[in-house]
Design a protein around this motif. Structure first.
Motif, PDB file in Angstrom:
ATOM      1  N   UNK A   1      42.141  44.940  45.214  1.00 14.34           N
ATOM      2  CA  UNK A   1      43.396  44.796  44.470  1.00 14.34           C
ATOM      3  C   UNK A   1      43.147  44.627  42.969  1.00 14.34           C
ATOM      4  N   UNK A   2      41.934  44.198  42.594  1.00 12.11           N
ATOM      5  CA  UNK A   2      41.586  44.015  41.184  1.00 12.11           C
ATOM      6  C   UNK A   2      41.004  45.272  40.560  1.00 12.11           C
TER       7      UNK A   2
ATOM      8  N   UNK B   1      41.139  41.632  35.066  1.00  8.43           N
ATOM      9  CA  UNK B   1      40.886  40.980  36.353  1.00  8.43           C
ATOM     10  C   UNK B   1      39.543  41.499  36.854  1.00  8.43           C
ATOM     11  N   UNK B   2      38.553  40.618  36.868  1.00  7.97           N
ATOM     12  CA  UNK B   2      37.167  41.064  36.954  1.00  7.97           C
ATOM     13  C   UNK B   2      36.557  41.009  38.348  1.00  7.97           C
TER      14      UNK B   2
ATOM     15  N   UNK C   1      29.195  28.133  33.794  1.00  5.85           N
ATOM     16  CA  UNK C   1      29.615  28.660  32.509  1.00  5.85           C
ATOM     17  C   UNK C   1      31.113  28.772  32.351  1.00  5.85           C
ATOM     18  N   UNK C   2      31.752  29.641  33.129  1.00  6.03           N
ATOM     19  CA  UNK C   2      33.195  29.831  33.052  1.00  6.03           C
ATOM     20  C   UNK C   2      33.680  30.394  34.379  1.00  6.03           C
ATOM     21  N   UNK C   3      34.941  30.792  34.440  1.00  7.36           N
ATOM     22  CA  UNK C   3      35.502  31.257  35.707  1.00  7.36           C
ATOM     23  C   UNK C   3      34.778  32.505  36.211  1.00  7.36           C
ATOM     24  N   UNK C   4      34.487  33.448  35.293  1.00  7.53           N
ATOM     25  CA  UNK C   4      33.769  34.653  35.731  1.00  7.53           C
ATOM     26  C   UNK C   4      32.364  34.311  36.221  1.00  7.53           C
TER      27      UNK C   4
ATOM     28  N   UNK D   1      31.582  44.660  43.193  1.00  7.32           N
ATOM     29  CA  UNK D   1      30.840  45.926  43.196  1.00  7.32           C
ATOM     30  C   UNK D   1      29.400  45.706  42.750  1.00  7.32           C
ATOM     31  N   UNK D   2      29.222  44.958  41.664  1.00  6.06           N
ATOM     32  CA  UNK D   2      27.889  44.744  41.107  1.00  6.06           C
ATOM     33  C   UNK D   2      27.016  43.894  42.024  1.00  6.06           C
TER      34      UNK D   2
END
Length: 209
Positions: free
Chosen positions: A117-118, A124-125, A56-59, A131-132
């Motif tokens: 650091x994010x 910045x995800x 889909x995308x970078x995330x 965490x998730x």
């Protein structure tokens, strides 16, 4: 672009997709914030169009990459109808051993340092993704096993989430924070196995029915 729904595991990925996610992990370790779709495509020798189609995308790619790393911690399948203390103990100990092995590896240490650091930065995800799909994802995978132990009369707790958090603490102890802060010596396989065994014993001492 909304990424397609993809359950990341060794069974659901093609060999080519695994190679791409390994390449993304390598870039995260080597370059930290420098991960881009172009960079992953170049290192994995594939097209950006293929990456967008798969993730889909970078995330979406970041999420799949973190899920792929987390999937290396395996759950031992159990039969809820015949579950006994020995089988439950083996499953918990194996889960703990795999978890520590992955958590103390170079890739996970680098990934978690970058995620820290994010943390709390709006655009910045990676922190939220780790965490998730890290501790929260591990809870989703482990809690059904704990619930099965409770249904079988082997465990006694009021809240599966709290029981999991206790197990998390018994398994990980201070190992992760020491690695994140720069301790260079990775625990040996023998030490990891011993720590997982003690975590299982202590967990049963606290929650055994």
């Amino acid at each position: 672009m909304t990424p397609p729904t993809l359950t990341i595991s060794d069974d659901t990925l093609t060999g080519r997709q695994k190679d791409v996610l390994d390449a993304a992990l390598g870039l995260l370790v080597d370059g930290g914030d420098g991960l881009t779709m172009t960079g992953v495509a170049r290192r994995a020798s594939c097209s950006k169009e293929t990456l967008y189609k798969w993730f889909g995308d970078r995330d979406g790619l970041l999420t799949a990459t973190v899920q792929w790393q987390a999937s290396k911690v395996r759950m031992v399948p159990v039969d809820r109808e015949t579950l006994d203390k020995r089988t439950l103990g083996i499953a918990l100990e194996k889960f703990g051993r795999d978890w520590l092995t992955v958590l103390t590896g170079d890739i996970s240490v680098a990934l978690n340092r970058l995620a820290v650091s994010h943390a709390g930065q709006e655009k910045r995800n990676l922190g939220a993704i780790v965490l998730e799909n890290g501790p929260i994802g591990m809870a989703r995978r482990c809690e059904p096993l704990l619930e099965a132990g409770k249904e079988a009369g082997l465990l006694d707790f009021d809240d599966a989430d709290q029981a999991f958090r206790t197990f998390f603490g018994l398994v990980v102890r201070d190992t992760q924070i020491r690695m994140l802060l720069g301790e260079q010596r990775r625990p040996s396989e023998e030490k990891i196995a011993g720590q997982a065994r003690r975590a299982r014993e202590q967990f049963f001492a606290l929650y055994g029915a």
